[in-house]
Design an enzyme around this catalytic site. Structure first.
Site: not given
Ligand SMILES: [Fe+2]
Length: 478
Positions: A164, A191, A194, A229, A314, A324, A351-352
């Site tokens: 991320d 990720d 962005y 995502n 992820h 999440h 993700h988190v």
């Molecule tokens: Fe994510």
């Protein structure tokens, strides 16, 4: 008397820390001031376009085969296609080899990408430093990389784990901190840029700026990619509805080498590690291509050759953050029993936007109508680590659920990255490194015992002890 009271206090504190045979988890109260969660302006020097007409930019490499003797080199030229050739050799400026790649471009709304080059160089020697040069005329650029040791159960290797990341000043801090630590390859848990936080042509622009931002590391060592995502980019309002379009155009993976049919899930072997990359946002239930592939890939794992079995995804399967929460549950139901059956050592997710590490636990005995629905300690289960705290513009996920679940060993909402330093077939040193602490300061660390060799070793020791006692009994009897 005073010393006895002190002793009682110490014992009582220790007992408080131990519950049901498992040490209670820690929720770190650490709070560090952070830079604002906004992207670095495009005119900042970290996004600088290299000098020279049509000079290669956004250079990045990844492993190009199953076993680490090949590299895929990718870069972008902005003005015209130019050469897709890579010259390379064992000393700087003296290139005995060359390989010819291909180029392509794509559109995203009205944005037209530069020319994206991709060149596979293979048949490399293990454990060797290669120098390479790309570009034309007076706009060439030079880089280097080091190939890994050959596949060997005791080959040492140091992986970095980043997730991320984005392109803020917090992301820059994570990059700098990682690059000081001596990692040899990055396991990236999804990720990337962005860029999907932008609209219309700025989406493509921010993919380009991210490619220039990470080049300081990605041109010199492989980053093993896993999609998140923010790579989906489902944007029908601007006529873009093909999932993963920008990501797949820009970040190739060696998926065919592991018999995968899709670049979003694949596996590589590197030194003493077998690394499986999964896609949280592709179909994964029973009979889907990803499920069928994973079933076969687990059978191909040979712990005698690659003792360390690592999975990247992820979305975390065990996550006690409000952010999440439960999003990994569907994949847990499908794959957790395999993770336990094949004794996966560690699963990294992102993700988190926080850090969390689990104890070895599993929840595989629960079915919809029977069994205990709560995870229990399980020596065959992986350690689950969430390291989605690279520093993107969405900021930190600071709200952990209370109370901390028993399976959660350590959690903290700070930016950082992890390293996994494999020493031999038995041990690896794991560190989570909080940004802004000195490079030798690790906030969470432990020794990871290999699930295959560690347990066989324990079994061997147990058998030895049993044999000795049988021998003693026999001697006493005779
Ligand atoms: Fe994510």
């Amino acid at each position: 008397m005073v010393s006895r009271i002190l002793m009682l206090l110490v014992v009582s504190s220790l007992l408080n820390l131990i519950h049901n045979g498992v040490a209670e988890g820690v929720t770190s109260a650490f709070i560090r001031s952070e830079w604002p969660s906004v992207d670095i302006p495009l005119d900042h020097q970290v996004f600088k376009v290299p000098n020279g007409y049509n000079a290669p930019q956004q250079v990045h490499i990844t492993q190009g085969d199953y076993d680490g003797k090949a590299v895929i080199i990718s870069w972008v030229t902005a003005d015209e296609p130019g050469s897709s050739q890579v010259q390379y050799g064992l000393s700087e400026g003296k290139y005995d080899f060359n390989a010819k790649g291909t180029f392509k471009n794509y559109t995203f709304y009205d944005y037209k990408s530069g020319y994206i080059h991709e060149c596979l160089i293979d048949g490399l020697e293990y454990d060797t430093k290669y120098y390479y040069e790309i570009g034309d005329a007076d706009s060439t650029r030079k880089f280097w990389f080091q190939t890994p040791p050959g596949i060997d159960p005791d080959a040492p290797y140091k992986f970095g784990i980043i997730g991320d990341l984005g392109q803020t000043f917090n992301s820059l801090s994570t990059m700098e901190h990682y690059m000081q630590g001596g990692g040899q390859a990055v396991l990236f848990v999804g990720d990337l840029s962005y860029a999907d936080r932008y609209k219309y042509n700025d989406v493509g622009v921010r993919w380009d700026s991210w490619g220039r931002f990470v080049e300081q590391s990605t041109a010199y060592q492989p980053w093993i990619w896993c999609a998140g995502n923010h790579e989906i980019e489902y944007m029908p309002y601007m006529g873009e509805a093909t999932p993963f379009k920008s990501y797949l155009q820009r970040y190739p993976t060696p998926y065919a080498a592991s018999k995968s049919s899709n670049p979003l899930w694949y596996a590589i072997r590197r030194a003493s590690a077998h690394i499986i990359v999964l896609s949280s946002y592709s179909p994964f239930v029973k009979y889907t291509p990803q499920w069928r592939w994973l079933a076969e890939e687990f059978k191909r794992v040979d712990r005698k050759k690659t003792p360390w079995l690592i999975v990247l995804m992820h979305v975390p399967i065990y996550n006690s953050n409000e952010a999440h929460f439960m999003e990994g549950e569907s994949m847990r139901v499908v794959y957790e029993s395999w993770f336990v059956k094949y004794k996966v050592d560690v699963i990294f997710a992102g993700h988190v936007h926080a850090y969390e590490r689990s104890y070895r636990i599993s929840n595989i005995h629960y079915y919809v109508s029977i069994g205990d629905a709560y995870p229990v300690p399980d020596k065959s289960a992986p350690v689950y680590i969430t390291v989605g705290d690279g520093g993107n513009q969405e900021g930190l996920a600071g709200r952990f659920r209370d109370p901390q679940p028993e399976y959660s060993a350590f959690r903290e909402a700070s930016y950082g990255h992890s390293t996994l330093e494999i020493k031999n077939r038995m041990h690896a040193l794991y560190h989570w490194n909080r940004n802004d602490d000195g490079k030798k300061v690790a906030t969470d660390s432990f020794i990871l015992h290999n699930q295959y060799w560690g347990t066989s070793h324990r079994r061997r020791r147990r058998n030895l002890r049993r044999n000795i006692s049988v021998l003693c009994d026999f001697k006493q009897a005779s």
